[in-house]
Design a protein around this motif. Structure first.
Motif, PDB file in Angstrom:
ATOM      1  N   PRO A 323       0.515  -1.171   0.035  1.00  0.00           N
ATOM      2  CA  PRO A 323      -0.172  -0.093   0.034  1.00  0.00           C
ATOM      3  C   PRO A 323       0.781   1.261  -0.125  1.00  0.00           C
ATOM      4  O   PRO A 323       0.451   2.355  -0.448  1.00  0.00           O
ATOM      5  CB  PRO A 323      -0.931   0.050   1.355  1.00  0.00           C
ATOM      6  CG  PRO A 323      -0.780  -1.573   1.441  1.00  0.00           C
ATOM      7  CD  PRO A 323       0.695  -2.189   1.067  1.00  0.00           C
ATOM      8  N   ALA A 324       2.162   1.416   0.394  1.00  0.00           N
ATOM      9  CA  ALA A 324       2.967   2.239   0.546  1.00  0.00           C
ATOM     10  C   ALA A 324       3.352   2.618  -1.007  1.00  0.00           C
ATOM     11  O   ALA A 324       3.431   3.917  -0.952  1.00  0.00           O
ATOM     12  CB  ALA A 324       4.122   2.343   1.497  1.00  0.00           C
ATOM     13  N   ASP A 325       3.565   1.625  -1.703  1.00  0.00           N
ATOM     14  CA  ASP A 325       3.799   2.036  -3.054  1.00  0.00           C
ATOM     15  C   ASP A 325       2.660   2.840  -3.859  1.00  0.00           C
ATOM     16  O   ASP A 325       2.950   3.763  -4.503  1.00  0.00           O
ATOM     17  CB  ASP A 325       4.355   0.814  -3.765  1.00  0.00           C
ATOM     18  CG  ASP A 325       5.640  -0.015  -3.238  1.00  0.00           C
ATOM     19  OD1 ASP A 325       6.479   0.746  -2.976  1.00  0.00           O
ATOM     20  OD2 ASP A 325       5.366  -1.245  -3.044  1.00  0.00           O
ATOM     21  N   ILE A 326       1.460   2.156  -3.599  1.00  0.00           N
ATOM     22  CA  ILE A 326       0.412   2.911  -4.097  1.00  0.00           C
ATOM     23  C   ILE A 326       0.214   4.326  -3.605  1.00  0.00           C
ATOM     24  O   ILE A 326      -0.070   5.244  -4.574  1.00  0.00           O
ATOM     25  CB  ILE A 326      -1.083   2.094  -3.731  1.00  0.00           C
ATOM     26  CG1 ILE A 326      -0.865   0.704  -4.160  1.00  0.00           C
ATOM     27  CG2 ILE A 326      -2.176   2.814  -4.123  1.00  0.00           C
ATOM     28  CD1 ILE A 326      -0.589   0.428  -5.677  1.00  0.00           C
ATOM     29  N   LEU A 327       0.565   4.580  -2.270  1.00  0.00           N
ATOM     30  CA  LEU A 327       0.266   6.268  -1.655  1.00  0.00           C
ATOM     31  C   LEU A 327       1.402   6.903  -2.430  1.00  0.00           C
ATOM     32  O   LEU A 327       1.219   7.877  -2.626  1.00  0.00           O
ATOM     33  CB  LEU A 327       0.486   5.788  -0.358  1.00  0.00           C
ATOM     34  CG  LEU A 327       0.334   7.319   0.481  1.00  0.00           C
ATOM     35  CD1 LEU A 327      -0.917   8.038   0.326  1.00  0.00           C
ATOM     36  CD2 LEU A 327       0.467   7.174   1.902  1.00  0.00           C
TER      37      LEU A 327
END
Length: 423
Positions: A323-327
């Motif tokens: 999810p950090a990559d998406i954010l």
């Protein structure tokens, strides 16, 4: 006075048609649908007209044409004759009074028709198109039904002309992504939204166009645990790792078994207890590198652990996504102490760009347009695609008015690119 009243009434009627036309055409269907759900009077009729504008425009054009004919034939002629008589009685000769009287009347009616019958109603319609469309929709729909034969003929003729030129009468797409970007930019300029909000909206739009390999952490940057290593090495890596979740493989990265969560191992690590790492491995979704980033987000939301392993069509491990990559893709990269910036502008106006910088973010930064169909996701990929080979240090290529120079390589990986505008 009767002729004057008729002229004013016809001009006002023309204004009503112009107001209705622009209000319905300018109305956004999404807002009209919201008004229908809110049970706004006239909203359903307005939405019906907006979804089938051909018949509505035909009815409006019939009305405007009839008003113009009546205004010229009845009011213009009668008022022109009346003014001619007044001028003749005032002492002007007949050859002078006739053209002067009719000319003055035509000029006044034309002026009032443009101002009262066109410009003012259209400016009013643009201020609140959806609200005015709801107000005028029912009477306009009634007029369309009354003049149905003529409306059908005009609408059918219009569609026939479009088909003759190989076109469709209706718009293929109501709203494009470029229009959304323009609206958001205008909202930022007007102070309706903040600059950071505009950047995040742009990030969301970019995310919808990316494949998951465009947001993942690549294989070369992934820290993973090899079960074939000695227990002491594995323990040392777990203790020194800055990550809360680490992928686990056996022998090589292409044989990934799953993910371990470091917090579940904290007690054993602190007390220096022996443990079987396999017992802590959790399964993680395996996704193809061609999957859309939004679909990858959906998979992460449904997963036991918020980490997915990315493999290519040959089964090779390409990287992982969290999810950090998406954010990061939406809000921008979060820089840690040892991280480097994606792009730095120098005093001469050139840019020093990291090779791993997402190419769509770089394009927005430089103001260049990329082809919609591309098989690369980074600035380095753009350079390689342009050169059609792996570059050497110092090699350059020109793209969209910018010169890209490879200034640093990390092995065969493009690490730094100097981008300067071509004079």
């Amino acid at each position: 006075m009767f002729e004057l009243a008729v002229a004013v009434a016809l001009i006002a009627l023309n204004g009503a048609f112009a107001l209705s036309e622009l209000a319905v055409v300018s109305s956004r269907k999404s807002r009209l649908r919201m008004m229908v759900e809110a049970r706004r009077p006239g909203a359903q009729a307005a939405l019906t007209l907006a979804e089938d504008p051909g018949r509505f425009l035909s009815a409006v054009q019939i009305g405007i044409t009839l008003v113009g004919i009546l205004s010229g034939a009845v009011s213009g002629a009668a008022l022109g004759e009346r003014l001619t008589e007044i001028l003749f009685e005032a002492g002007l000769s007949k050859p002078v009074a006739d053209p002067l009287g009719y000319g003055i009347v035509i000029a006044i009616i034309t002026y009032l028709s443009v101002i009262i019958g066109e410009l003012v109603p259209k400016h009013v319609a643009l201020r609140d198109p959806e609200g005015i469309a709801c107000f005028v929709a029912r009477p306009m729909r009634l007029i369309s039904r009354i003049a149905l034969p003529a409306v059908w003929l005009l609408d059918a003729s219009t569609r026939a002309v479009f088909r003759l030129f190989g076109q469709e009468a209706s718009s293929a797409s109501a709203v494009t992504e470029e229009e959304i970007r323009t609206i958001v930019a205008e909202a930022e300029t007007a102070g309706v939204i903040e600059t950071d909000e505009r950047k995040m909206i742009a990030g969301v739009l970019r995310l919808g166009d990316r494949a998951v390999r465009g947001v993942m952490t690549p294989r070369t940057d992934v820290h993973w645990i090899d079960l074939d290593k000695a227990p002491e090495e594995i323990r040392a890596m777990l203790v020194s790792s800055p990550h809360s979740r680490i992928p686990v493989g056996e022998g090589n990265p292409d044989n990934m078994l799953g993910v371990v969560q470091v917090r579940e191992l904290v007690k054993a690590l602190i007390e220096n207890e022996r443990f079987d790492l396999r017992a802590y491995i959790r399964s993680a979704p395996v996704l193809p590198d061609t999957l859309d980033a939004l679909d990858a987000l959906t998979a992460l939301q449904a997963a036991d652990v918020p980490m997915a392993l990315i493999h290519d069509e040959y089964g090779h491990f390409d990287g992982l996504v969290t999810p950090a990559d998406i954010l990061d893709a939406i809000a921008g990269a979060f820089h840690s102490e040892d991280s480097e910036p994606e792009a730095v502008q120098r005093q001469d106006g050139s840019w020093l760009i990291a090779g791993w910088m997402p190419v769509d973010e770089m394009a927005d930064q430089l103001g260049i347009k990329l082809e919609s169909s591309r098989d690369y996701e980074t600035a380095a990929g753009l350079v390689i695609a342009k050169l059609q080979r792996l570059p050497e240090t110092g090699e350059t290529c020109d793209i969209a008015g910018w010169r890209f120079e490879v200034v640093d390589l990390d092995g065969r990986r493009v690490d730094k690119i100097l981008v300067s505008r071509i004079a």
